[in-house]
Design a protein around this motif. Structure first.
Motif, mmCIF file in Angstrom:
data_model
loop_
_atom_site.group_PDB
_atom_site.id
_atom_site.type_symbol
_atom_site.label_atom_id
_atom_site.label_comp_id
_atom_site.label_asym_id
_atom_site.label_seq_id
_atom_site.Cartn_x
_atom_site.Cartn_y
_atom_site.Cartn_z
ATOM 1 N N TRP A 151 -11.245 11.125 -0.743
ATOM 2 C CA TRP A 151 -9.981 10.399 0.093
ATOM 3 C C TRP A 151 -10.440 10.334 1.784
ATOM 4 C CZ3 TRP A 151 -6.566 8.953 -2.664
ATOM 5 C CH2 TRP A 151 -6.508 8.964 -4.094
ATOM 6 N N PRO A 152 -10.346 10.120 2.598
ATOM 7 C CA PRO A 152 -8.365 8.893 2.292
ATOM 8 C C PRO A 152 -9.344 7.821 1.803
ATOM 9 C CG PRO A 152 -9.094 9.292 3.961
ATOM 10 C CD PRO A 152 -9.891 9.968 3.287
ATOM 11 N N TRP A 153 -8.338 6.842 1.120
ATOM 12 C CA TRP A 153 -8.712 5.798 1.002
ATOM 13 C C TRP A 153 -8.753 4.375 1.662
ATOM 14 C CZ3 TRP A 153 -6.072 4.189 -4.373
ATOM 15 C CH2 TRP A 153 -6.817 4.814 -5.420
ATOM 16 N N ARG A 154 -9.492 3.497 2.295
ATOM 17 C CA ARG A 154 -9.187 3.000 3.630
ATOM 18 C C ARG A 154 -9.508 1.868 3.173
ATOM 19 N NH1 ARG A 154 -13.579 2.237 6.894
ATOM 20 N NH2 ARG A 154 -14.766 3.271 5.532
ATOM 21 N N LEU A 155 -8.314 0.949 3.271
ATOM 22 C CA LEU A 155 -7.832 -0.464 3.166
ATOM 23 C C LEU A 155 -7.693 -1.719 4.357
ATOM 24 C CD1 LEU A 155 -5.460 0.248 0.499
ATOM 25 C CD2 LEU A 155 -7.394 0.075 0.168
ATOM 26 N N VAL A 156 -7.932 -2.619 3.984
ATOM 27 C CA VAL A 156 -7.846 -3.630 4.577
ATOM 28 C C VAL A 156 -7.337 -4.748 4.376
ATOM 29 C CG1 VAL A 156 -9.320 -5.468 6.824
ATOM 30 C CG2 VAL A 156 -10.254 -3.284 6.418
ATOM 31 N N GLY A 157 -6.474 -5.027 4.406
ATOM 32 C CA GLY A 157 -5.688 -6.414 4.065
ATOM 33 C C GLY A 157 -5.035 -8.064 5.144
ATOM 34 N N PRO A 158 -4.044 -8.712 4.679
ATOM 35 C CA PRO A 158 -4.093 -9.566 5.917
ATOM 36 C C PRO A 158 -3.528 -10.186 6.683
ATOM 37 C CG PRO A 158 -2.819 -10.123 3.443
ATOM 38 C CD PRO A 158 -3.184 -7.976 3.715
ATOM 39 N N PRO A 203 0.818 -1.134 -0.305
ATOM 40 C CA PRO A 203 -0.108 0.226 0.406
ATOM 41 C C PRO A 203 1.062 1.383 -0.194
ATOM 42 C CG PRO A 203 -0.832 -1.930 1.777
ATOM 43 C CD PRO A 203 -0.141 -1.974 0.962
ATOM 44 N N THR A 204 1.906 1.429 0.840
ATOM 45 C CA THR A 204 2.953 2.508 0.630
ATOM 46 C C THR A 204 3.653 3.017 -0.735
ATOM 47 O OG1 THR A 204 3.835 2.358 2.857
ATOM 48 C CG2 THR A 204 4.845 3.346 1.404
ATOM 49 N N ALA A 205 3.636 2.014 -1.674
ATOM 50 C CA ALA A 205 3.728 2.268 -3.019
ATOM 51 C C ALA A 205 2.914 2.687 -4.129
ATOM 52 C CB ALA A 205 4.271 0.716 -3.475
ATOM 53 N N PRO A 224 -3.901 -7.745 -4.620
ATOM 54 C CA PRO A 224 -5.234 -8.038 -4.012
ATOM 55 C C PRO A 224 -6.286 -8.681 -3.220
ATOM 56 C CG PRO A 224 -3.364 -9.379 -5.767
ATOM 57 C CD PRO A 224 -2.785 -8.341 -5.672
ATOM 58 N N GLU A 225 -4.723 -8.965 -2.386
ATOM 59 C CA GLU A 225 -4.605 -9.345 -0.857
ATOM 60 C C GLU A 225 -5.934 -7.818 -0.251
ATOM 61 O OE1 GLU A 225 -0.465 -7.685 -1.088
ATOM 62 O OE2 GLU A 225 -1.643 -8.764 -2.028
ATOM 63 N N TRP A 226 -5.499 -6.937 -1.035
ATOM 64 C CA TRP A 226 -5.769 -5.586 0.041
ATOM 65 C C TRP A 226 -7.303 -4.986 -1.030
ATOM 66 C CZ3 TRP A 226 -3.550 -3.433 4.319
ATOM 67 C CH2 TRP A 226 -2.508 -3.948 4.354
ATOM 68 N N GLU A 227 -8.129 -4.847 0.225
ATOM 69 C CA GLU A 227 -9.858 -4.337 -0.651
ATOM 70 C C GLU A 227 -10.018 -3.447 0.843
ATOM 71 O OE1 GLU A 227 -12.706 -6.939 -0.577
ATOM 72 O OE2 GLU A 227 -11.331 -8.395 -2.155
ATOM 73 N N GLY A 228 -10.744 -2.470 -0.302
ATOM 74 C CA GLY A 228 -12.033 -1.839 1.495
ATOM 75 C C GLY A 228 -12.547 -2.138 1.813
ATOM 76 N N PRO A 229 -13.111 -1.745 3.039
ATOM 77 C CA PRO A 229 -13.617 -2.420 3.827
ATOM 78 C C PRO A 229 -14.896 -2.950 3.892
ATOM 79 C CG PRO A 229 -13.681 -0.030 4.957
ATOM 80 C CD PRO A 229 -12.303 -0.540 4.019
#
Length: 295
Positions: free
Chosen positions: A194-201, A179-181, A254-259
């Motif tokens: 904005w902002p995008w909120r992402l949920v990952g592994p 996500p940092t990239a 693909p392992e990160w999505e919106g909540p």
């Protein structure tokens, strides 16, 4: 009810005297005359008129809010009477997000109209939240986490959001692996997203803030920009599912999505007697919208 009250409400809903005149099938001059007559009788100016636009005075805004409630009550009374009929009838005003309405409501609307020929549908596509009472909306489709208690809500499905871009963009700019990239890439979002909120592994969460490479108030424009290789977007699967299936877009991170906090709802004002046309339309939405396609 004084017919000039309904005319005033129509002027506000239409946004101009000429548009109201077309809806009411009278001349703009007659609309102006009746509006002036109403203002004279009330002793206040309700509307500021210019050559290009129309705006309400403070008194006009307060009066319109009161009139909208009265008109809604009258419509509910009419619907209660019409509810004795086996066939839903009358005007049905529907509001939906622009892209969702175009992709998932309009293509199926012919079937609803064929099944309910006595219902006259008015479909308003907008990405702004409509005030159902003030704008006399019968049914609205909303994508939200919560629905106000003043509205009856019918859940139509989840709203999964994924990061995506075109293969051409990724071939040119590279594929981010964290996500940092994303901060080194061209990102695309409509105003207010904005902002995008992402949920990952492991339920890890990240917030991604930035500035859209192209500023726009349209989610449809964001999708088209992503398709044409302008950058990376966070989009709902109902919006880009077909493009992902065809390869026109591919998942990014693909392992990160919106909540998973948003859902798709059909909402309408709470009422002692729900208009038959509203019940028919909600039933139609539940039958034709297939959320399994976006799971």
């Amino acid at each position: 009810m004084d017919p000039d009250y309904a005319l005033f409400a129509q002027v506000v809903d239409a946004g101009s005297l000429s548009a109201a005149a077309r809806t009411l099938a009278i001349s703009p001059a007659m609309v102006s005359k009746r509006l002036a007559r109403l203002e004279a009788r009330l002793g206040v100016r309700l509307v500021h008129r210019t050559t290009r636009r129309l705006s309400l005075t403070d008194a006009g805004e307060a009066f319109h809010a009161d009139i909208a409630i009265i008109l809604q009550s009258l419509r509910e009374a009419e619907h209660r009477v019409m509810g004795t009929s086996a066939h839903p009838a009358g005007r049905l005003r529907v509001s939906a997000p622009t892209s969702f309405g175009r992709l998932h409501v309009t293509p199926q609307l012919h079937a609803f109209l064929a099944a309910h020929p006595r219902i006259a549908v008015e479909l308003d596509l907008t990405d702004a939240y409509a005030d159902l009472i003030a704008q006399r909306i019968d049914v609205a489709i909303r994508i939200a986490a919560d629905v106000p208690a003043s509205l009856a809500a019918h859940r139509l499905g989840r709203n999964r959001r994924v990061l995506c871009a075109s293969p051409a963009y990724l071939a040119q700019a590279g594929t981010p692996v964290t996500p940092t990239a994303l901060s080194t890439h061209r990102l695309l979002a409509a105003e207010g997203q904005w902002p995008w909120r992402l949920v990952g592994p492991g339920a890890r969460r990240r917030a991604v803030d930035g500035t859209s490479h192209v500023r726009t108030n349209s989610s449809e424009v964001v999708r088209e920009l992503a398709l044409t290789g302008v950058g990376i977007a966070l989009r709902s699967l109902w919006d880009v599912g077909d493009a992902l299936a065809s390869g026109a877009l591919v998942r990014v991170l693909p392992e990160w999505e919106g909540p998973d906090d948003l859902a798709i709802w059909a909402v309408h004002p709470r009422a002692a007697a729900v208009p038959p046309a509203v019940t028919a339309f909600v039933t139609f939405l539940k039958a034709t919208i297939d959320p399994a396609r976006w799971e």
